[in-house]
Scaffold this motif. Structure first.
Motif, mmCIF file in Angstrom:
data_model
loop_
_atom_site.group_PDB
_atom_site.id
_atom_site.type_symbol
_atom_site.label_atom_id
_atom_site.label_comp_id
_atom_site.label_asym_id
_atom_site.label_seq_id
_atom_site.Cartn_x
_atom_site.Cartn_y
_atom_site.Cartn_z
ATOM 1 N N ALA A 92 -11.851 10.010 13.457
ATOM 2 C CA ALA A 92 -12.289 9.417 14.725
ATOM 3 C C ALA A 92 -13.749 9.744 15.000
ATOM 4 N N ASP A 93 -14.160 10.960 14.708
ATOM 5 C CA ASP A 93 -15.562 11.323 14.870
ATOM 6 C C ASP A 93 -16.458 10.485 13.974
ATOM 7 N N ALA A 94 -16.024 10.301 12.744
ATOM 8 C CA ALA A 94 -16.843 9.572 11.777
ATOM 9 C C ALA A 94 -16.949 8.089 12.109
ATOM 10 N N THR A 95 -15.934 7.536 12.786
ATOM 11 C CA THR A 95 -15.901 6.097 13.062
ATOM 12 C C THR A 95 -16.215 5.756 14.508
ATOM 13 N N GLY A 96 -16.319 6.761 15.380
ATOM 14 C CA GLY A 96 -16.616 6.519 16.781
ATOM 15 C C GLY A 96 -15.425 6.156 17.638
ATOM 16 N N LEU A 97 -14.222 6.310 17.112
ATOM 17 C CA LEU A 97 -13.024 5.987 17.880
ATOM 18 C C LEU A 97 -12.694 7.079 18.890
ATOM 19 N N ASP A 98 -12.248 6.690 20.072
ATOM 20 C CA ASP A 98 -11.607 7.621 20.980
ATOM 21 C C ASP A 98 -10.182 7.859 20.493
ATOM 22 N N VAL A 99 -9.510 8.847 21.063
ATOM 23 C CA VAL A 99 -8.164 9.213 20.609
ATOM 24 C C VAL A 99 -7.215 9.244 21.800
ATOM 25 N N VAL A 100 -6.072 8.582 21.637
ATOM 26 C CA VAL A 100 -4.995 8.590 22.625
ATOM 27 C C VAL A 100 -3.787 9.219 21.939
ATOM 28 N N ALA A 101 -3.602 10.513 22.143
ATOM 29 C CA ALA A 101 -2.597 11.273 21.396
ATOM 30 C C ALA A 101 -1.272 11.303 22.147
ATOM 31 N N GLU A 102 -0.203 10.890 21.456
ATOM 32 C CA GLU A 102 1.128 10.922 22.056
ATOM 33 C C GLU A 102 1.902 12.131 21.544
ATOM 34 N N ARG A 158 0.809 -1.208 0.000
ATOM 35 C CA ARG A 158 0.000 0.000 0.000
ATOM 36 C C ARG A 158 0.853 1.274 0.000
ATOM 37 N N ASP A 159 2.159 1.128 -0.116
ATOM 38 C CA ASP A 159 3.026 2.306 -0.154
ATOM 39 C C ASP A 159 2.557 3.284 -1.220
ATOM 40 N N GLY A 160 2.472 4.540 -0.846
ATOM 41 C CA GLY A 160 2.128 5.581 -1.800
ATOM 42 C C GLY A 160 0.650 5.839 -1.986
ATOM 43 N N LEU A 161 -0.202 5.010 -1.399
ATOM 44 C CA LEU A 161 -1.641 5.174 -1.615
ATOM 45 C C LEU A 161 -2.267 6.212 -0.687
ATOM 46 N N ASP A 162 -1.622 6.485 0.449
ATOM 47 C CA ASP A 162 -2.141 7.454 1.412
ATOM 48 C C ASP A 162 -1.156 8.587 1.607
ATOM 49 N N GLY A 163 -1.692 9.751 1.961
ATOM 50 C CA GLY A 163 -0.855 10.878 2.314
ATOM 51 C C GLY A 163 -0.651 10.961 3.812
ATOM 52 N N VAL A 164 -0.127 12.096 4.266
ATOM 53 C CA VAL A 164 0.116 12.342 5.683
ATOM 54 C C VAL A 164 -1.082 13.088 6.265
ATOM 55 N N LEU A 165 -1.511 12.671 7.451
ATOM 56 C CA LEU A 165 -2.651 13.304 8.118
ATOM 57 C C LEU A 165 -2.199 14.405 9.060
ATOM 58 N N ARG A 166 -2.983 15.461 9.127
ATOM 59 C CA ARG A 166 -2.880 16.392 10.243
ATOM 60 C C ARG A 166 -3.662 15.815 11.416
ATOM 61 N N PHE A 167 -3.369 16.321 12.607
ATOM 62 C CA PHE A 167 -4.121 15.878 13.781
ATOM 63 C C PHE A 167 -5.607 16.160 13.598
ATOM 64 N N THR A 168 -5.934 17.301 13.031
ATOM 65 C CA THR A 168 -7.341 17.634 12.826
ATOM 66 C C THR A 168 -8.007 16.673 11.839
ATOM 67 N N ASP A 169 -7.242 16.180 10.858
ATOM 68 C CA ASP A 169 -7.782 15.182 9.927
ATOM 69 C C ASP A 169 -8.110 13.896 10.681
#
Length: 323
Positions: free
Chosen positions: A129-139, A113-124
């Motif tokens: 997480a909002d759309a999928t219902g995940l909680d977030v554990v930010a390091e 899957r190399d090259g198929l995704d870009g880099v996310l910002r934290f806000t992304d």
């Protein structure tokens, strides 16, 4: 006792390149309760989701003619590192990069899957997480280093979440190997559970230079845990800390019990099925990439009553009887 929560370590990073949108969404599909992003900052103060501030291991920056010349060497937390650093780039430049599998020799399927995704910002990531219902554990990674170059991660995190539901819903945890930045986060009005990450050896980067500073090992003693219990909500420890070999045989340690007595929750990182990451007693064969007896090791961990575990394959944890 509440069930142990499963945290997708940088997403479902056993199946897709870590910290990508694909890995995060897949973590939710495979049964994770939360996702763990590592946060570093660009030159213009944008929090981005990467394993480290060095970009060569997880992106295609080395193949970008316009950016390849940014390679340099610097010392981070006392270690000399050579590569391409996120703090040397603007977000506009980082946004042009494509993600790559960090461990292609161990995870060739993910590397496809190399090259198929870009880099996310934290806000992304928060939006996913909002759309999928995940909680977030930010390091927060290399907090002292970032502060020294005018990019305080506590301030950037606060800018991203204060005034939003992420700072009041109970769905956000903030963790770091440096305790001082956790308190700075709270002082900036971020309402989050704070978790102190602990290496197996060494001393926290924000304490280096103080001859009286305790090592991580000293902080795991009874007195150390009692002191931490007055300052943080939980500790997050290397999986190896959960095992005891003092009798010559592998057995569970009493760390979780001692932490609970000090008023601390305990999280553990990182559960992976490959031989390279398993305790020697649970490896099968000699190939690092082969899956060993992960079920025995993970079941032992599951029986300890941990608050949460970080896993690269959330679906494997869910296959355990207690998962």
């Amino acid at each position: 006792m509440p069930a142990t929560r499963v945290i997708g370590h940088r997403g479902a990073s056993g199946w897709a390149p870590e910290h990508t949108a694909t890995a995060v969404r897949l973590a939710a599909e495979l049964g994770a309760d939360a996702v763990e992003p590592d946060l570093v900052a660009t030159r213009d103060g944008v929090l981005v989701v990467r394993h480290d501030n060095e970009l060569g291991g997880t992106t295609d920056i080395a193949d970008r003619p316009g950016l390849a010349g940014r390679r340099r060497t610097q010392t981070i937390d006392g270690v000399e590192v050579e590569g391409w650093f996120v703090e040397d780039l603007t977000w506009a430049e980082v946004a042009t990069l494509r993600a790559r599998e960090r461990l292609p020799g161990l995870r060739p399927l993910s590397a496809r899957r190399d090259g198929l995704d870009g880099v996310l910002r934290f806000t992304d990531l928060l939006a996913i997480a909002d759309a999928t219902g995940l909680d977030v554990v930010a390091e927060l990674k290399h907090a002292t280093h970032h502060a020294s170059i005018g990019l305080p991660l506590d301030a950037l995190l606060a800018d991203a979440v204060v005034g939003t539901h992420w700072s009041s819903s109970g769905r956000l945890t903030v963790e770091s190997f440096e305790e001082s930045v956790l308190h700075a986060v709270r002082e900036r009005g971020v309402e989050a559970r704070i978790v102190y990450l602990m290496e197996q050896d060494g001393t926290a980067a924000d304490l280096v230079g103080d001859d009286r500073a305790p090592s991580y090992a000293q902080q795991r003693t009874g007195a150390g845990l009692t002191a931490l219990g007055r300052r943080v909500d939980a500790i997050s420890v290397d999986k190896a800390s959960l095992f005891d070999r003092s009798t010559g045989q592998l057995a569970p340690s009493d760390l979780v019990e001692r932490a609970r007595a000090a008023g601390l929750g305990t999280l553990a990182w990182t559960l992976r099925p490959e031989n390279r990451f398993l305790e020697p007693e649970h490896r099968l064969g000699t190939h690092d990439a082969a899956w060993g007896d992960w079920t025995t090791e993970w079941a032992t961990v599951a029986a300890l009553g941990l608050e949460a575990v970080f896993v690269d394959h959330p679906d494997l944890w869910r296959r355990l009887p207690t998962g």
